[in-house]
Scaffold this active site. Sequence first.
Site, PDB file in Angstrom:
ATOM      1  N   GLU A  92       0.831  -1.206   0.000  1.00  0.00           N
ATOM      2  CA  GLU A  92       0.000   0.000   0.000  1.00  0.00           C
ATOM      3  C   GLU A  92       0.866   1.257   0.000  1.00  0.00           C
ATOM      4  OE1 GLU A  92      -3.956  -1.050   2.508  1.00  0.00           O
ATOM      5  OE2 GLU A  92      -2.063  -1.442   3.532  1.00  0.00           O
TER       6      GLU A  92
ATOM      7  N   ASP B  46       3.980   1.554  -1.171  1.00  0.00           N
ATOM      8  CA  ASP B  46       4.614   1.711  -2.480  1.00  0.00           C
ATOM      9  C   ASP B  46       3.625   2.190  -3.532  1.00  0.00           C
ATOM     10  OD1 ASP B  46       6.986   0.898  -1.386  1.00  0.00           O
ATOM     11  OD2 ASP B  46       6.821  -1.179  -2.065  1.00  0.00           O
TER      12      ASP B  46
ATOM     13  N   GLU C 260      22.652   8.704  28.987  1.00  0.00           N
ATOM     14  CA  GLU C 260      22.220   8.268  27.659  1.00  0.00           C
ATOM     15  C   GLU C 260      23.216   7.246  27.130  1.00  0.00           C
ATOM     16  OE1 GLU C 260      22.296  11.771  25.254  1.00  0.00           O
ATOM     17  OE2 GLU C 260      21.368  13.013  26.799  1.00  0.00           O
TER      18      GLU C 260
ATOM     19  N   LYS D 210      25.778   5.944  24.410  1.00  0.00           N
ATOM     20  CA  LYS D 210      26.649   6.568  23.407  1.00  0.00           C
ATOM     21  C   LYS D 210      26.636   5.679  22.169  1.00  0.00           C
ATOM     22  CE  LYS D 210      31.327   8.390  22.767  1.00  0.00           C
ATOM     23  NZ  LYS D 210      31.619   7.651  21.515  1.00  0.00           N
TER      24      LYS D 210
ATOM     25  N   ARG E 205      30.366  16.194  11.458  1.00  0.00           N
ATOM     26  CA  ARG E 205      31.216  16.824  12.472  1.00  0.00           C
ATOM     27  C   ARG E 205      32.449  17.459  11.843  1.00  0.00           C
ATOM     28  NH1 ARG E 205      32.225  16.140  17.869  1.00  0.00           N
ATOM     29  NH2 ARG E 205      31.052  14.205  18.045  1.00  0.00           N
TER      30      ARG E 205
ATOM     31  N   LYS F  31      33.393   5.101  28.336  1.00  0.00           N
ATOM     32  CA  LYS F  31      33.534   4.133  27.247  1.00  0.00           C
ATOM     33  C   LYS F  31      33.559   2.711  27.807  1.00  0.00           C
ATOM     34  CE  LYS F  31      34.369   5.232  23.456  1.00  0.00           C
ATOM     35  NZ  LYS F  31      35.535   5.803  22.772  1.00  0.00           N
TER      36      LYS F  31
ATOM     37  N   CYS G 277      51.237 -16.261  -8.190  1.00  0.00           N
ATOM     38  CA  CYS G 277      51.679 -16.345  -9.588  1.00  0.00           C
ATOM     39  C   CYS G 277      52.799 -15.367  -9.925  1.00  0.00           C
ATOM     40  CB  CYS G 277      50.500 -16.132 -10.539  1.00  0.00           C
ATOM     41  SG  CYS G 277      49.828 -14.446 -10.500  1.00  0.00           S
TER      42      CYS G 277
END
Length: 664
Positions: A32, A34, A109, A111, A132, A308, A406
Amino acid sequence: MVEAKIKALRDELERHNYNYYVLSAPTISDFEFDKMMKELQELEAAHPEFADPDSPTRRVGSDLSKEFEQVVHKYPMLSLGNTYSEDEIRDFYDRTVRSLNEPFEIVAELKYDGTSISLTYEKGRLTRAVTRGDGTRGDDVTANIKTIRSVPLRLRGSDFPEEFEIRGEVLLPWAEFDRLNKEREEQEEPLFANPRNAASGTLKQQNPAIVASRKLDAYFYYLLGENLPAEGHYENLQAARAWGFKIPDVIRKCQSLQDIFDYIAYWDVERKNLPVATDGIVLKVNSLRQQRNLGFTSKSPRWAIAYKFQAERAETRLNSVSFQVGRTGTVTPVANLEPVLLAGTVVKRASLHNADIIEGLDLHIGDQVYVEKGGEIIPKIVGVNVEARSMLMGDKVRFIRVCPECGTPLVRPEGEAAHYCPNESGCPPQIKGRIEHFVTRKAMNINIGPETVEDLYNAGYVKDSADLYTLTVADLLRLERWAEKSAQNLMSSLEESKQVPFERVLFGLGIRFVGETVAKRLVSAFHSIEALEQASLEDLVAVDEIGERIAQSVLSYFSDEKNRTLVNRLKEQGLRMAVSEEQLANRSEKLKGLTIVISGTFSKHSRDEYKAMIEQHGGKNSGSVSGKTDYILAGENMGPAKLEKAAKLGVKIINEDAFLNMLE
């Protein structure tokens, strides 16, 4: 009347985009959606006077960008100070207590591990998207960002500022990363090391159509500007969610240091279940007033810090470096290591990717190296313990100049990271690799493996795939481990392969960048090998999902007389080099736009036969149930997980008879 219809379609399509990509709660089928999109495209083409740069049709990425304009950031995109230590988190918290000398909240939050982006909105419309870059200036990638479905081109509601910026992270979901690397592996392209590199590389593509095909996502985490709706960072993000932005729902306000450590501990484990890559936790003072009071250092804000997660890493000895040649000539360096336990498995080898990586690491044989397993699909060397080097330092690792198999001088095409051996017709791994690819189940399905290919090649019986069809039982009986029955079985398998459809034969030729899907697209467009050989660049790029790189590869393949001779020899042996009259007559668009998942066992046709029927009638096969699934074709013993997910998503389940009735 027409203008109103166009506007209504745009509004409805944007609403469905938001439901699907931001809320993950689609309300209509792909078919629908598409259908509406096609109607809008046709109306816009017929009425260019109603063109709108924010139209949903612009998300398909049809414009080719020649270069990226450099843009100065209105607000510099500074990096965050980061740490791997909980003690430093405690120090950050204590400094904030001393500096503010008043109550404060910390917003925690995830990362996200992607590529940073800054979007500018004016009067509710996306006007610019900038990377950035160096923090002061970045690349204008607006055309590419507009292809990301979770990025709103126009905002919802009306309570947003006249002008503002929102910062976020562009990500490649794990599922799309796996799909993309599988596709690149089949085409012997260098694999992306991790989703972050893939997202960054995709965003820098000159062709937005390629960007659109890779299904990037975007999560947002910070607003800047005058007249923001609230004095709290957390509250501003909730407002942005209402405007249509994808704001992570895992953001939390923390009232104490223990709250922060609890959040870190939880997500250090649970992040592995997320659909996108993360590499840490970001902590921000919530109050914008307090943020201003705390200010900035020359490099980063004093009111935020990134914790981290520890990557899974081990130290071991580099014993040697070997170089492997693939079937398309790609030369890949591999580090051979002293076995070491990493992430629960014993690692003996690690990827070195290409010459630039080797040079950057300044590796020497015998070095103690750091091996890491983070978002990568295979371990990689990330550094060298220079202090562990002795006076008797080993030889410096250098990328080879000639093919290890080779002796042909290697080439490195301009703009590419990989080296190639150009000796396609005389390099043993390339020859054997092409034959091994040709006989695979997804290509010709001939019942031999790499060991047999090796034996046949070494005996001088097979130098290309066409030679397979000149083999005799007597030839096979001269080889070790072959008996009359196994030889007859191979003869039968070779004969049966002559009934394999054209698209699998084309895939089996091993043309660079022509995987299963591309082969099907080409066969659908050209119907015969002769038509494909005669196709121009313009003819090829006009085919859906065929870009210039694939087109050039096809042209290059058929411009080589040796390849044309091989194709003619295969044709003389009786292989199908065209779509049969029956196939052409039986094709239809009865399932066009429908995505169907097959599950269970069947009595009237095999699973592969049903998959072929779906594609023959314009449908799309999928291996998993999702919001995009229109039907599940269910047989006996359907998997309980698929049944449960179908019920949850409201996907219709049909049996064999119902499916076959759809084709009548």
